[in-house]
Write an enzyme that holds these catalytic residues in place. Structure first.
Site, mmCIF file in Angstrom:
data_model
loop_
_atom_site.group_PDB
_atom_site.id
_atom_site.type_symbol
_atom_site.label_atom_id
_atom_site.label_comp_id
_atom_site.label_asym_id
_atom_site.label_seq_id
_atom_site.Cartn_x
_atom_site.Cartn_y
_atom_site.Cartn_z
ATOM 1 N N THR A 71 0.821 -1.212 0.000
ATOM 2 C CA THR A 71 0.000 0.000 0.000
ATOM 3 C C THR A 71 0.854 1.262 0.000
ATOM 4 O OG1 THR A 71 -1.713 -1.179 1.221
ATOM 5 C CG2 THR A 71 -1.843 1.208 1.217
ATOM 6 N N GLY A 107 -3.475 3.519 -2.373
ATOM 7 C CA GLY A 107 -4.474 2.795 -1.595
ATOM 8 C C GLY A 107 -4.567 1.344 -2.040
ATOM 9 N N SER A 108 -5.795 0.891 -2.340
ATOM 10 C CA SER A 108 -6.020 -0.497 -2.753
ATOM 11 C C SER A 108 -5.657 -0.757 -4.209
ATOM 12 C CB SER A 108 -7.490 -0.878 -2.519
ATOM 13 O OG SER A 108 -7.820 -0.811 -1.148
ATOM 14 N N ARG A 127 -27.538 -10.964 33.814
ATOM 15 C CA ARG A 127 -28.106 -9.634 33.970
ATOM 16 C C ARG A 127 -29.619 -9.756 34.127
ATOM 17 N NH1 ARG A 127 -27.283 -4.610 35.880
ATOM 18 N NH2 ARG A 127 -28.144 -2.968 34.517
ATOM 19 N N GLU A 166 -6.596 -5.647 3.512
ATOM 20 C CA GLU A 166 -6.648 -6.728 2.519
ATOM 21 C C GLU A 166 -7.866 -6.558 1.603
ATOM 22 O OE1 GLU A 166 -4.813 -10.000 0.646
ATOM 23 O OE2 GLU A 166 -4.177 -8.353 1.916
#
Length: 584
Positions: free
Chosen positions: A133, A138-139, A277, A374
């Site tokens: 990256t 970016g991707s 609870r 990923e």
């Protein structure tokens, strides 16, 4: 890579169970809740513990083939182990970085490179980082700006490369021993392996992150970094994107498992909280408005994701290829389900869940990253939509009608697993895709995003129905996860006045919570778990494996060393089975 009892690549069931047991034991001893919360608060990377996971425990052996000193685990084994790491230790990212960083070598390296580096990772427990990256890309791996300039000798022969550029969001960036770096060479994007301490290689300060704060994430800088030509992965320029594509199905299964493990870690805590609870005269676990909003739908979505993960892992281990689209579906389903389940767990605990004292708050911040790294969820939606759109066109609109017909056949033989409902969804999806074709709607990006989401949900529903049918027929995958309810090894939340930590499985794998089949989000019913009998079987298996490990050590080692035999012990069992010898 070894072959299991059903003919698939990877470990046998006993070895896998021993491996998961060793990880749980290590986490119990070395990573208690208080330490995890402290590391999160101080934003500290526990280098010694992460290195111990790769050194003493030997977690890295799982993904290294046997011929290079590893255990030769398959995709199914990696999924099970990654889920365990994410659900218990929550140091998953540091381990993932080594898995991911070595993939270009494992899938694209020369034999000499594999022997050299995979052997060192196995023997020395080296940490790796995956340097892909970039700040501007970016991707989009194709938009690289980091360059690799050839350095020729006097005769014009290339002896190495000078790398210049920057990477960002690199897990283990400040601590890795080896870096796999994607750079633009004259022949195209190319992977290189860069050793720690190479002149010109630098890293920035750790990123101050929203979650996974005990992991190290840092930017990398390359200032005329010289890399020998022998460290070009595969020995040929321009293969980087192809090599990256080869492992997307596999690596996305890892992240899917992290989302699955994180989601269940949070949901398990909400389930236990609901039993103790008391509100309006009874426990929350008996109130349908609570369970059917905050528990059951998320359990169903997580188990649908698991079903698709397991189907995909089985196919990868059977040699069907990397299955990149199926990996994208698995990642999308599991990480979105895990993130939603963690958010619901905070809501389920009310004000307690919003405080740092309770682990669900930390888990929510940690699991959020799985929808980003990923490949973001949006990239997954686009990948899924584009691929399945082509399948729709190539089959003249029959792709999902065929899936619907298969599910209708399943509904005939197994009428109570939700297959009929999934079949209706598949047929409806086929008609929706055809309408999109006629009206040319796929020219709109937001439409592709929505189609990708619907496609993943329909295929996940089909996988859940098939898994439920296998469970009903007692033909589940040999190494499938046998959830029996309860937060296995998760530890008890500090609820004031609670009555202790209990485990057990009801009809839907959750004791004290309404059965999943009563909720429309889970039409198949109890596919998500196999009841308390399944839990007892798994506990017996783990107890037996642990006993074998203690017997091999002869009881000579103290508790502080119990997990250190870990995966090396599992490998000894595996080796003995391969050779036909008993373990002494």
């Amino acid at each position: 890579m070894s072959t299991g009892a059903q003919g698939y690549a990877g470990l046998d069931r006993d070895t896998l169970d021993l491996t998961v047991s060793a990880i749980r034991e290590f986490a119990e001893q070395q990573l208690p809740k208080d330490l995890l919360l402290e590391l999160d608060h101080t934003h500290e990377f526990p280098e010694a513990l992460v290195r111990a996971m790769c050194g003493e425990l030997g977690i890295q052996l799982l993904f290294i083939p046997e011929e290079y000193g590893g255990m030769g685990g398959g995709a199914f084994d990696v999924y099970r182990v990654c889920e365990a790491i994410a659900g218990i230790a929550r140091t998953a990212t540091g381990v993932l970085a080594t898995f991911l960083g070595s993939d270009p070598i494992l899938w694209g390296g020369t034999e000499e490179q594999k022997q050299r580096w995979m052997g060192r990772i196995a023997e020395e427990g080296l940490l790796m980082a995956y340097g892909a990256t970039e700040p501007e890309a970016g991707s989009d791996l194709g938009a690289l700006r980091t360059t690799a300039r050839p350095v020729p000798d006097d005769a014009g022969q290339v002896t190495g490369y000078r790398i210049n550029g920057a990477k960002m969001w690199i897990s283990n960036g400040g601590y890795a021993d080896l870096y796999s770096v994607l750079a633009l060479a004259p022949g195209g994007p190319t992977w290189f392996v860069v050793e720690k301490g190479t002149p010109g290689l630098g890293h920035g300060k750790p990123e101050d992150k929203h979650g996974i704060r005990a992991s190290n994430t840092a930017a990398l800088s390359f200032d005329d970094v010289f890399v020998p030509a022998s460290d070009l992965v595969g020995g040929v320029e321009g293969q980087g994107l192809v090599q990256a594509q080869l492992v997307f199905g596999y690596t996305r299964l890892m992240v899917a498992a992290f989302g699955l493990g994180g989601g269940w870690a949070a949901l398990d805590r909400a389930i236990e909280y609901s039993k103790t609870r008391i509100q309006a005269g009874g426990p929350l676990s008996e109130k349908q408005g609570y369970t059917h909003k905050l528990i059951v739908p998320h359990a169903c979505r997580l188990e649908a994701a698991r079903s698709f993960i397991e189907d995909t892992a089985i196919r990868i281990d059977a040699g069907e290829g990397s299955l990149s689209t199926e990996g994208a579906i698995a990642k999308y389903l599991a990480t979105e389900a895990g993130n939603a389940a963690a958010d619901a767990a905070i809501q389920a605990l009310g004000g307690y869940g919003y405080t740092r004292e309770y682990m669900v708050e930390k888990i929510k911040r940690d699991v959020r990253i799985t929808t980003i790294y990923e490949g973001t969820s949006e990239i997954m939606e686009m990948t899924i939509a584009r691929d399945r759109w082509q399948s729709h066109l190539k089959t003249r609109g029959q792709y999902y009608h065929e899936l619907g017909s298969q599910l209708e056949q399943l509904a005939t033989s197994a009428p109570n697993v939700g297959a009929a409902t999934a079949a209706h969804a598949a047929h409806a999806l086929a008609e929706l895709l055809e309408r999109a074709r006629v009206q040319r709607l796929t020219r709109n990006q937001h439409v592709l995003f929505e189609l990708g989401k619907l496609i993943a949900q329909v295929e996940g529903a089909g996988a859940l129905a098939r898994r439920a049918a296998r469970a009903a027929a007692a033909t589940s995958y040999e190494k499938t996860d046998q959830r029996g309810g309860g937060a296995r090894g998760a530890g008890r939340e500090p609820h004031r006045g609670g009555r202790g930590w209990r485990t057990g499985g009801g009809a839907g794998g959750v004791r004290g919570v309404a059965p999943a089949r009563a909720h429309p989000a889970c039409p198949g019913g109890a596919a998500g778990g196999h009841g308390s009998g399944g839990a007892r079987a798994v506990r017996a298996e783990l107890t037996g494996a642990d006993g074998r490990r203690r017997a091999r050590r002869g009881g000579s080692r103290g508790r502080g060393h119990r997990a250190s035999a870990g995966l090396s012990g599992a490998r000894r069992i595996q080796d003995s089975k391969t050779s036909g010898n008993d373990v002494g």
